[in-house]
Write an enzyme that holds these catalytic residues in place. Structure first.
Site, short mmCIF file in Angstrom:
data_model
loop_
_atom_site.label_atom_id
_atom_site.label_comp_id
_atom_site.label_asym_id
_atom_site.label_seq_id
_atom_site.Cartn_x
_atom_site.Cartn_y
_atom_site.Cartn_z
N TRP A 1 -10.69 -8.40 2.20
CA TRP A 1 -11.38 -8.75 0.96
C TRP A 1 -11.39 -10.25 0.72
CZ3 TRP A 1 -8.30 -4.41 1.44
CH2 TRP A 1 -8.84 -3.18 1.04
N ARG B 1 0.83 -1.22 0.00
CA ARG B 1 0.00 0.00 0.00
C ARG B 1 0.86 1.25 0.00
NH1 ARG B 1 -2.80 2.28 4.84
NH2 ARG B 1 -4.16 3.95 4.06
N HIS C 1 0.62 3.96 -2.92
CA HIS C 1 0.17 5.31 -2.63
C HIS C 1 1.23 6.37 -2.94
CE1 HIS C 1 -3.70 4.73 -0.08
NE2 HIS C 1 -3.56 3.76 -0.96
#
Length: 376
Positions: free
Chosen positions: A274, A131, A135
């Site tokens: 998820w 991440r 990002h």
């Protein structure tokens, strides 16, 4: 230990059944055990992150001074480093140009920390490292040429304080000891290399990578709002990713990173993972989107979906947009059926993502592939 759970995912057999409409097959057997283990253990639960010292560091543009244990390194614009002083005897050395072996050592140091430090979500810092790399790269604007992985401006406020970057201090702090061990590597190169390492160590594809990013100052921080908002729909996805230069296929391929990690109420406001194996790169995200039944979750948080069968998984509105839009859905279906197709295209789009906004002096053919420690 983190290695134990990951090892079991590689050798699990059909003995652990999948729930609802997801069938255990040879291609997903390694994940069946991961799901059973994940559901049966709540030792770490929904961790909110790890603390640590700030990773913000001052620097000088053009000649980046880095104080290391063995001397001071100065970064040159040609990608070389000068060691001004080395060792207790005070001898000096000339220009040091890192090669593939040097970057492999950095990779191995990151991989070792991923193996040893299991005090994060589901026993791995891997997903939050991915991440961070995503990002810091996903702020690129092709029209203005601003943002992207060149600069590592998330080290500074306000960019580090953007809502989309909540919780990423844990990833930056995780990598700080590696930066101290290899002071010659820029934060910009370190963060993207760490993203490659995390993907590969979590059984993902081998991702070609090249150095050449420089660190920039606070004046180069990007404005808020350049990263996706999970509460939106397909037009938002096309606007955000289109600004970076991605088409529909690439948007869906990048979304496959949601096979990893989980959301936190104290960050995005959303809650849950998820997939059932959130520390293993797989095509399960696409399979679950299509095969499970999803309803709106009844809770006091922001609108998100919950799987009907186990009530332990979630999808965001932007996730569901991938199967509500026919152009997106055809790629979801393709990746759900063919994990190798997903791996190949996920690899290619990660290479593109991690190079956004970087004025490389090297050529594309100079990319290197670094050996995963899991291949030993």
């Amino acid at each position: 230990m983190a290695s134990v759970a990951r090892s079991f995912t590689r050798v699990a057999s059909h003995s652990a059944p999948r729930t609802a409409s997801v069938r255990a097959t040879t291609s997903n057997a390694r994940r069946a055990f991961a799901r059973q283990t994940f559901q049966g253990s709540s030792r770490r639960g929904y961790a909110s992150g790890a603390g640590g010292a700030s990773s913000s560091t001052p620097y000088i543009l053009g000649a980046l001074g880095l104080a290391g244990a063995g001397g001071a390194y100065f970064y040159l614009n040609n990608g070389s480093f000068i060691t001004a002083k080395e060792g207790s005897s005070g001898e000096t050395r000339g220009a040091f140009t890192p090669n593939k072996d040097d970057y492999q050592k950095v990779y191995n140091a990151i991989a070792q920390r991923l193996e040893e430090k299991d005090d994060y979500d589901d026993g791995s810092y891997g997903p939050v490292i991915v991440r961070l790399a995503w990002h810091c790269s996903g702020t690129y604007d092709k029209e203005t040429g601003t943002g992207g992985s060149n600069g590592a401006t998330m080290r500074f406020a306000p960019e580090g304080d953007h809502g989309a970057n909540a919780g990423l201090k844990a990833a930056r702090d995780f990598l700080e000891p590696v930066k101290q061990q290899f002071p010659w590597i820029t934060y910009s190169d370190l963060w993207t290399l760490a993203g490659v390492c995390a993907i590969q160590e979590m059984q993902g594809p081998v991702v070609p990578w090249r150095p050449g990013r420089t660190d920039r100052d606070v004046s180069m921080c990007t404005p808020d709002g350049r990263l996706p908002d999970g509460s939106k729909e397909q037009s938002h996805l096309r606007a955000i990713f289109g600004r970076m230069g991605f088409d529909d296929r690439e948007i869906v391929a990048l979304s496959g990173a949601h096979a990893l990690g989980r959301c936190h109420t104290d960050r995005s406001g959303f809650d849950g993972p998820w997939t059932f194996s959130p520390t293993v790169v797989s095509n399960d995200y696409f399979r679950l989107l299509l095969s499970e039944k999803w309803n709106w979750r009844k809770w006091n948080g922001p609108k998100q979906y919950q799987d009907v069968a186990s009530k332990s998984l979630m999808m965001l509105p932007t996730d569901m947009a991938l199967i509500q839009d026919k152009e997106f859905k055809k790629h979801v279906e393709r990746y759900a059926k063919d994990d190798q197709a997903f791996f190949n295209e996920f690899r290619d789009v990660l290479v593109k993502l991690f190079e956004l906004g970087v004025p490389f002096q090297s050529k594309a053919e100079d990319r290197m592939t670094l050996k995963p420690t899991t291949s030993d």
